[in-house]
Enzyme design. Structure first.
Site, PDB file in Angstrom:
ATOM      1  N   HIS A 270       0.830  -1.200   0.000  1.00 25.13           N
ATOM      2  CA  HIS A 270       0.000   0.000   0.000  1.00 25.13           C
ATOM      3  C   HIS A 270       0.867   1.253   0.000  1.00 25.13           C
ATOM      4  CE1 HIS A 270      -3.243   2.570   2.101  1.00 25.13           C
ATOM      5  NE2 HIS A 270      -3.448   2.573   0.805  1.00 25.13           N
TER       6      HIS A 270
ATOM      7  N   ASP B 193       7.417   7.560 -20.928  1.00 26.77           N
ATOM      8  CA  ASP B 193       7.746   7.572 -22.344  1.00 26.77           C
ATOM      9  C   ASP B 193       9.207   7.140 -22.531  1.00 26.77           C
ATOM     10  OD1 ASP B 193       9.368   9.842 -21.792  1.00 26.77           O
ATOM     11  OD2 ASP B 193       7.800  11.233 -22.420  1.00 26.77           O
TER      12      ASP B 193
ATOM     13  N   HIS C  99       7.226  19.213 -14.132  1.00 23.05           N
ATOM     14  CA  HIS C  99       7.976  18.094 -14.715  1.00 23.05           C
ATOM     15  C   HIS C  99       9.273  17.853 -13.945  1.00 23.05           C
ATOM     16  CE1 HIS C  99       9.126  15.156 -17.661  1.00 23.05           C
ATOM     17  NE2 HIS C  99      10.212  15.831 -18.006  1.00 23.05           N
TER      18      HIS C  99
ATOM     19  N   TYR D 138       6.020  14.242 -22.406  1.00 23.06           N
ATOM     20  CA  TYR D 138       5.441  14.221 -21.056  1.00 23.06           C
ATOM     21  C   TYR D 138       4.449  13.084 -20.822  1.00 23.06           C
ATOM     22  CZ  TYR D 138       7.499  18.865 -21.062  1.00 23.06           C
ATOM     23  OH  TYR D 138       8.377  19.916 -21.166  1.00 23.06           O
ATOM     24  N   ALA D 139       4.471  12.055 -21.651  1.00 20.20           N
ATOM     25  CA  ALA D 139       3.581  10.903 -21.468  1.00 20.20           C
ATOM     26  C   ALA D 139       4.150  10.020 -20.363  1.00 20.20           C
ATOM     27  CB  ALA D 139       3.415  10.128 -22.775  1.00 20.20           C
ATOM     28  N   ASN D 140       3.949  10.483 -19.140  1.00 25.00           N
ATOM     29  CA  ASN D 140       4.487   9.831 -17.949  1.00 25.00           C
ATOM     30  C   ASN D 140       3.439   9.893 -16.845  1.00 25.00           C
ATOM     31  OD1 ASN D 140       7.265   9.811 -19.106  1.00 25.00           O
ATOM     32  ND2 ASN D 140       7.089  12.012 -18.820  1.00 25.00           N
TER      33      ASN D 140
END
Length: 139
Positions: free
Chosen positions: A20, A28, A106, A128-130
């Site tokens: 947990h 990316d 970022h 920024y595909a994170n």
């Protein structure tokens, strides 16, 4: 053999050993990955596997309770950002749970990856595909 969609051995082990509030990053192809964090590198070529496909498999295989995104993702890659929000919403509907969604810079996101149990690198080449997923519990 597994009956669910996740076939990657390293990712299966990761889901089985998470607790947990542990955090996992899916990123990316360009995000720097800290040397101290486990790297699960799925990248094959530009776009393969995609960020969203990897997120969808992760969501189907792991319980989450929170999401952390870079604020820059919203404006730099709006289509991919919306696809991620759609996947998160679909998971909330499927589980009957509500997940927290937090936006940070970022630079702060890159620093936060140091706390991840693992970083899963995709072949995505969208800026920024994170995402960082906070692990929930199934009970």
């Amino acid at each position: 053999m597994n009956k669910h969609a996740l076939l990657n051995a390293d990712m299966n082990y990761l889901t089985a050993t998470l607790g947990h509030t542990d955090e996992v990053t899916i990123c990316d192809a360009g995000l720097p990955i800290p040397a101290s964090v486990q790297r699960i590198d799925l990248a094959l070529t530009h776009g393969v596997p995609s960020f969203i496909a990897t997120v969808n498999v992760w969501l189907a295989s792991s319980q989450i309770e929170g999401v952390i995104l870079a604020q820059e993702f919203v404006d730099a890659s709006p289509d991919c950002h919306q696809a991620l929000l759609h996947a998160i919403e679909a998971e909330q509907q499927a589980t009957g749970r509500t997940f927290s969604v937090e936006y940070i810079s970022h630079e702060a996101f890159k620093q936060r990856t140091h706390l991840s149990r693992a970083v899963i690198r995709t072949g995505e080449c969208t800026p920024y595909a994170n995402v960082i997923f906070k692990t929930g519990v199934v009970f």
